[in-house]
Motif scaffolding. Structure first.
Motif, PDB file in Angstrom:
ATOM      1  N   LEU A  59       0.446  -3.104  -8.573  1.00  0.00           N
ATOM      2  CA  LEU A  59       0.310  -4.530  -8.848  1.00  0.00           C
ATOM      3  C   LEU A  59      -1.148  -4.919  -9.066  1.00  0.00           C
ATOM      4  O   LEU A  59      -1.476  -5.721  -9.934  1.00  0.00           O
ATOM      5  N   TYR A  60      -2.025  -4.324  -8.278  1.00  0.00           N
ATOM      6  CA  TYR A  60      -3.418  -4.776  -8.278  1.00  0.00           C
ATOM      7  C   TYR A  60      -4.361  -3.767  -8.915  1.00  0.00           C
ATOM      8  O   TYR A  60      -5.558  -3.854  -8.717  1.00  0.00           O
ATOM      9  N   ALA A 101       2.691 -11.908  -3.719  1.00  0.00           N
ATOM     10  CA  ALA A 101       1.923 -12.266  -4.913  1.00  0.00           C
ATOM     11  C   ALA A 101       2.690 -13.276  -5.755  1.00  0.00           C
ATOM     12  O   ALA A 101       2.192 -13.745  -6.778  1.00  0.00           O
ATOM     13  N   TRP A 108       6.348   2.959  -5.506  1.00  0.00           N
ATOM     14  CA  TRP A 108       6.074   2.098  -4.360  1.00  0.00           C
ATOM     15  C   TRP A 108       5.968   2.836  -3.042  1.00  0.00           C
ATOM     16  O   TRP A 108       6.619   3.852  -2.820  1.00  0.00           O
ATOM     17  N   LEU A 146       3.393 -12.207   7.874  1.00  0.00           N
ATOM     18  CA  LEU A 146       2.008 -12.036   7.440  1.00  0.00           C
ATOM     19  C   LEU A 146       1.513 -13.300   6.743  1.00  0.00           C
ATOM     20  O   LEU A 146       0.416 -13.796   7.007  1.00  0.00           O
ATOM     21  N   ARG A 193       2.545  10.794  -1.801  1.00  0.00           N
ATOM     22  CA  ARG A 193       3.472  11.428  -0.868  1.00  0.00           C
ATOM     23  C   ARG A 193       4.393  12.412  -1.606  1.00  0.00           C
ATOM     24  O   ARG A 193       5.561  12.543  -1.281  1.00  0.00           O
ATOM     25  N   LEU A 208      -3.342 -12.340  -7.975  1.00  0.00           N
ATOM     26  CA  LEU A 208      -3.155 -11.527  -9.180  1.00  0.00           C
ATOM     27  C   LEU A 208      -4.063 -11.964 -10.322  1.00  0.00           C
ATOM     28  O   LEU A 208      -4.338 -11.197 -11.230  1.00  0.00           O
ATOM     29  N   TYR A 255      -5.457 -10.757  -2.715  1.00  0.00           N
ATOM     30  CA  TYR A 255      -4.057 -10.700  -3.132  1.00  0.00           C
ATOM     31  C   TYR A 255      -3.756 -11.626  -4.300  1.00  0.00           C
ATOM     32  O   TYR A 255      -2.606 -11.880  -4.604  1.00  0.00           O
ATOM     33  N   ASN A 285       6.154  -5.798  -0.106  1.00  0.00           N
ATOM     34  CA  ASN A 285       5.560  -6.957   0.566  1.00  0.00           C
ATOM     35  C   ASN A 285       4.554  -7.636  -0.353  1.00  0.00           C
ATOM     36  O   ASN A 285       4.536  -8.854  -0.497  1.00  0.00           O
ATOM     37  N   ARG A 286       3.693  -6.816  -0.951  1.00  0.00           N
ATOM     38  CA  ARG A 286       2.668  -7.381  -1.817  1.00  0.00           C
ATOM     39  C   ARG A 286       3.292  -8.082  -3.003  1.00  0.00           C
ATOM     40  O   ARG A 286       2.837  -9.118  -3.457  1.00  0.00           O
ATOM     41  N   CYS A 287       4.391  -7.476  -3.512  1.00  0.00           N
ATOM     42  CA  CYS A 287       5.004  -8.015  -4.715  1.00  0.00           C
ATOM     43  C   CYS A 287       5.567  -9.403  -4.443  1.00  0.00           C
ATOM     44  O   CYS A 287       5.434 -10.307  -5.260  1.00  0.00           O
ATOM     45  N   ASP A 316       3.726  -1.446   7.557  1.00  0.00           N
ATOM     46  CA  ASP A 316       3.524  -1.604   6.122  1.00  0.00           C
ATOM     47  C   ASP A 316       2.443  -2.627   5.811  1.00  0.00           C
ATOM     48  O   ASP A 316       2.369  -3.150   4.720  1.00  0.00           O
ATOM     49  N   ASP A 346       5.695   1.623   1.342  1.00  0.00           N
ATOM     50  CA  ASP A 346       6.329   0.597   2.158  1.00  0.00           C
ATOM     51  C   ASP A 346       5.666  -0.769   2.050  1.00  0.00           C
ATOM     52  O   ASP A 346       6.274  -1.783   2.354  1.00  0.00           O
ATOM     53  N   ALA A 347       4.422  -0.799   1.648  1.00  0.00           N
ATOM     54  CA  ALA A 347       3.720  -2.075   1.590  1.00  0.00           C
ATOM     55  C   ALA A 347       3.859  -2.751   0.233  1.00  0.00           C
ATOM     56  O   ALA A 347       3.595  -3.938   0.090  1.00  0.00           O
ATOM     57  N   SER A 348       4.297  -2.015  -0.792  1.00  0.00           N
ATOM     58  CA  SER A 348       4.258  -2.555  -2.156  1.00  0.00           C
ATOM     59  C   SER A 348       5.192  -3.741  -2.334  1.00  0.00           C
ATOM     60  O   SER A 348       4.831  -4.726  -2.981  1.00  0.00           O
TER      61      SER A 348
END
Lengths: 312, 433, 286
Positions: A151-152, B261, B250, B276, A260, C50, C48, B256-258, C246, B252-254
């Protein structure tokens, strides 16, 4: 040693010959030689040989984390060779290592030649170029991971804004070839300084007279590189390629953090697969077999290269 | 208490000697500390305040029991290496956080906690069914279910409102909605990659469609079925029409970010993104809401992470460790801990789940209900080493990834079945030893 | 390399060529580091966002992430531990390697070659699972969960590498110097300490730098042999405390990375000249 002789001196006043005899014994070349390697030998036997022996034993047993195993001979090796994921890992490892080492060799020589020139801020530039080798890998790969984030991704952002890519740009860590490119790029980034600095040291040691002689013979800069630099760098290159191959083959952190092993196991290397199966999955026997698979291959490569170096 | 713990130690030590390989005989000097120290290896909780509360309670217990309680926390991905090293060297912490198949993998190294299970169950109205699935091994209860993490749908209300859609009750509806939402620029986000969330979601969907990985006997692969094929087809369509290729990379955090955002409209995840956003005061927090995990033809099922605590057999303080766990489960302590985690820690005991924190917040109200849908991975088979291998090798997400990348569904299933067979084989040989 | 007399124009052209070539390398090497620094100074909202430009800070530089790192974690303790461990482990390994390297490079005795090969082979042992049996050894020694566990185990990978490097270096020192000392009545040990070592300083510095870097960055042993937060090393501490399930504390993680690199960068810049000359001899004659 010093203390020992003083004690002996104090105790042996009555028989002065004893100390002399001891000293004589110690001064023999082979005794002194063995004496000096003793600490290293002890260390290797106690702290390397035993764990290595255990690892070999793991690989020959059906050892699971938390439960002792039974000797199964080469069963683990048979199993993993038959597994599609492992076959893919072998393929990945060769692709990863050969491409990464090739890039590091070419770019490393190029960079070393550049660093050899006289620059203003020479120290600063040399220091800056070393930085990737110095930053703790566990943390720098995290930064790369963030740079490749789907995304970033700053890589894509830049490329899109420069008009090189059309948005959203490739999904670096999710597509087979891009993911491999990404892990190779990070490995090259990390390993290049090591390469360049050692080659630089090799360049420094080439006597200037050789270049002068070549110039007198009318060689251009390419000619000087081909006929003077390269041949004289060969021993250094052999050494550094040797070390770099070992480092690269056994790489763990980059793949572990960035992909991974994904997408669909197309970036797994021996070390990451071994860790995944042996520790995350608990199958220590197979994990050890996977990681030991590396050993004979590396040993073969090293054997050939060491021979070559010795002959030089 | 001292006498008991000494006796416990002798029993544990002799058990360990019999169970473990011979190098234990080489011996480590039993070092009795002046003041007893109880140590607990846990993970970094997603919500830091939860760990703070835990440490506070540990200190309180230390005062009561005249001992020192140390809680070490590390990142969850680092736990397997640590567990393996402690089992191998038969030394380390007294208690440790376990999950998935750990109580089964380390069965012979863990102290029996059946007595505590019985006691706590009686006290608090019984354990949810998943407790038995995740902690009771063939040789008894080897861990205490500590807390589970609800794995509901997290969605962006604004995106749904804009598209004029209700929240999906089934996975089929999600597919239908997702197509519309993607056109609107707000795709669905379900990872198909090497990460824990990808596993969790796949299990849920597979179960909702009536599929399974192994038969209940834990030996017979059952992945090849029309139901799995249905699930794969569903994934293919979702991937093509309602998601973006990024889900293949992805972690595990992706997701969340998506969603934070403002891009993704729907993800399958614990409530951590909401928490968060709340903690960091992000404006998007008002748009985020949760609803129950969707269902399918075979009902609603989900595979939330279930965390338990186990006591090493080699511990010199088994009884003390049990007392400590009992202390943590005292209602006022457990309640305080739920509050500290901001509703993240769900109790595995029915009466403790009656906590106002969920009822009070409309965005959390449906969370406790998720307990009824929960199963441990592997169900209907018991967790086992084979399931663990399937999990950590990401066989299931990889099967889906292969299919969405163009491999025919049948071949993808056959590939997965191969991998599952290999995983089971490894385990069977061990069982026969 | 510039031989003979050249015109001023040619020199400028050559310099321009040099800079033009070195700049891409510098960008490649430095960009991730730059990005780490930037990330550590950005506030989360911008991180964060975009629409934000990723490699600029537009909403103001903040030091919160550094403050969090220093106040809410035991970062300074970890740095201290790292420093102690790296210094001791490197020094011990150096002493062992100097003795072994000298012996293997200079003295003739039976088995010298095979031992040299053995030292090299230990470098090939795949480290992935080695830590498991080694953790038993650490327990037997009664040093688990202390920094000594790392001080004792780090030489296992330092000694082979340093020995090998120093072997090459010792070979470059003219044998006559030693022979003179021996003839003058010095013992072998005295010759090694008073005559050979001073001439080998660059090689030793080089081995020390490598050793220091490797120990400073080591991860697996530091993770598995140490549990108490008070005994952790910087690299493990930072990743262990700032990754919560996460959720990644990107700002503080990167702040930790930046701060943890500073000591080594300083050491490197300072010793770089030794380093280059040290490698020269070591690598060439290896």
């Amino acid at each position: 040693m010093a203390v020992g002789s003083r004690v002996l001196e104090a105790a042996g006043l009555a028989r002065p010959g004893r100390l002399a005899r001891l000293r004589e014994w110690w001064e023999q070349e082979h005794v002194f030689g063995y004496g000096l390697i003793l600490p290293a030998l002890l260390l290797i036997v106690c702290l390397v040989a035993y764990p290595f022996g255990m690892s070999v034993y793991f690989s020959l047993s059906d050892y699971w984390v938390g439960s002792p195993g039974r000797f199964v001979g080469l069963g683990n090796f048979r199993n993993i060779i038959g597994n599609e994921i492992f076959q893919r890992t072998v393929y990945n490892s060769f692709v990863f290592t050969s491409i990464a080492v090739a890039f590091k060799t070419v770019l490393g020589i190029w960079l070393a030649m550049l660093l050899f020139r006289n620059f203003r801020f020479k120290r600063l530039i040399r220091g800056a170029v070393l930085l990737p080798w110095v930053i703790p890998t566990a943390l720098s790969t995290l930064a790369w991971w963030w740079m490749f984030d789907s995304l970033y991704s700053v890589v894509n952002w830049t490329a899109i804004h420069l008009g090189i890519m059309s948005p959203p740009g490739p999904n670096w860590l999710g597509m087979t070839n891009y993911a491999m490119t990404a892990v190779i790029a990070v490995n090259v980034w990390r390993g290049l300084p090591f390469f360049a600095i050692i080659v630089l040291a090799g360049l420094v040691s080439i006597p200037r007279e050789y270049y002068e002689a070549a110039q007198v013979d009318g060689a251009g800069s390419w000619g000087r590189f081909r006929h003077v630099t390269l041949p004289l760098l060969r021993p250094v290159l052999a050494v550094v390629i040797l070390f770099s191959t070992i480092f690269t083959f056994a790489d763990f952190n980059i793949v572990r953090v960035l992909t991974r092993g994904g997408p669909v196991n197309t970036t797994h290397l021996f070390a990451t697969l071994a860790y995944q199966v042996g520790l995350d999955g608990g199958n220590l026997g197979q994990g050890a077999a996977i990681s030991l698979f590396l050993f004979p291959m590396l040993a073969a490569i090293v054997f050939v290269q060491l021979r070559y170096i010795r002959r030089e | 208490m001292r006498a008991t713990s000494r006796r416990e130690f002798m029993r544990a030590a002799s058990g360990a000697t019999v169970g473990m390989a011979s190098w234990l005989a080489l011996g480590k000097a039993p070092a009795f500390a002046q003041k007893r120290e109880l140590t607990f290896l846990s993970w970094n909780h997603f919500v830091p305040a939860s760990d703070d509360e835990l440490r506070k309670q540990a200190e309180a217990f230390g005062k009561l029991a005249n001992c020192e309680v140390r809680v070490d926390t590390i990142a969850h991905l680092q736990l397997p290496a640590k567990r393996a090293a402690e089992a191998q060297s038969q030394s380390g912490h007294d208690l440790m956080l376990t999950g998935s198949a750990d109580p089964f993998l380390f069965e012979h190294n863990l102290a029996d906690v059946g007595d505590l299970i019985g006691e706590l169950g009686k006290q608090y109205g019984g354990w949810y069914p998943f407790a038995k699935e995740s902690c009771e091994t063939a040789s008894g209860w080897k861990a205490i279910p500590w807390f589970w993490i609800s794995f509901p749908a997290t969605y962006n209300e604004t995106h749904f409102m804009k598209a004029g859609l209700q929240t999906p009750k089934t996975w089929a509806e999600l597919l239908h909605h997702g197509k519309i939402l993607k056109k609107q620029g707000n795709p669905v986000g379900i990872a198909i990659s090497h990460c824990a969330d990808a596993n969790s979601t796949f299990w849920s969907i597979l179960w909702c469609y009536g599929g399974k990985v192994l038969e209940a006997d834990g030996k017979t692969p059952a992945i090849t079925s029309d139901r799995t094929a249905q699930v794969i087809e569903w994934y293919k369509e979702l991937y093509r029409d309602a998601m973006e290729p990024e889900v293949l990379s992805w972690d595990d955090a992706s997701n969340n970010r998506c969603i934070l955002a403002g891009k993704c409209s729907w993800i399958h995840n614990p409530i951590s993104p909401y928490n968060l956003a709340l903690a960091k005061k992000m404006p998007i927090v008002d748009e985020i809401n949760h609803h129950n995990s969707p269902g399918g033809p075979a009902g609603i099922h989900s595979a939330p992470p279930i965390n338990s605590v186990a006591i090493w057999k080699f511990s010199k303080n088994v009884q003390l460790a049990k007392d400590f766990l009992k202390f943590l489960f005292q209602k006022e302590n457990y309640d305080a801990w739920i509050v500290a985690s901001n509703a993240f820690n769900h109790p595995p005991l029915k009466n403790l789940a009656d906590h106002p924190i969920w009822a009070r917040n409309p965005k959390f109200a449906m969370l406790p209900k998720e307990a009824e849908y929960a199963h441990e991975r592997g169900w209907p088979a018991k967790p086992s080493a084979a399931i663990q291998l399937v999990q950590v090798n990401y066989v299931l997400p990889d099967m889906v990834a292969k299919a969405v990348n163009g491999m025919p569904t049948k071949r993808a299933m056959a590939w997965a079945e191969d991998q599952i067979k290999l995983a089971v084989q490894g385990k069977l040989r061990e069982a026969g030893a | 390399m510039d031989v003979g007399v050249r015109s001023k124009g040619a020199r400028i052209r050559s310099a321009a060529f040099g800079y033009a070539n070195v700049i891409p390398f510098l960008c490649f090497a430095l960009f991730p580091f730059y990005y780490m620094v930037i990330t550590s100074l950005k506030n989360d909202a911008e991180l964060y966002d975009l629409k934000a430009v990723p490699f600029l800070i537009q909403t103001g530089v903040i030091t919160d992430h550094y403050r969090y790192l220093l106040a809410k974690t035991e970062f300074l303790t970890w740095m201290k531990n790292s420093l102690i461990i790296s210094v001791i482990a490197t020094s011990v390994s150096l002493v062992i390697s100097i003795l072994a390297g000298y012996s293997l490079a200079r003295l003739r005795f039976r088995g010298v070659n095979s031992f040299g090969t053995a030292v090299f082979i230990t470098y090939l042992v795949p480290p992935t699972l080695l830590f498991l049996p080694l953790s038993q050894v650490v327990v037997w020694l009664g040093i688990s969960d202390t920094i000594w566990a790392l001080v004792v185990t780090y030489p296992t990978f330092l000694v082979p590498f340093s020995t090998w490097l120093l072997m090459g270096y010792f070979r470059t020192i003219p044998k006559e110097v030693e022979e003179c000392a021996l003839v003058d009545g010095a013992s072998r040990m005295q010759t090694l300490i008073r005559v050979v070592l001073p001439m080998a300083v660059p090689g030793i510095v080089c081995a020390a730098l490598f050793g220091f870097t490797l120990t400073w960055n080591e991860f697996t042993y530091a993770l598995t042999f140490i549990s108490q937060s008070a005994n952790k090393t910087a690299v493990v501490g930072v990743t262990a405390d700032l990754i919560r399930g996460d959720i990644y504390y990107w700002g503080s993680l990167m702040a930790g990375a930046v701060l943890a690199s500073v000591p080594i960068v300083a050491v490197y810049v300072f010793f770089l000249d030794y380093y280059v000359s040290g490698l020269t001899a070591g690598a060439v004659k290896g």
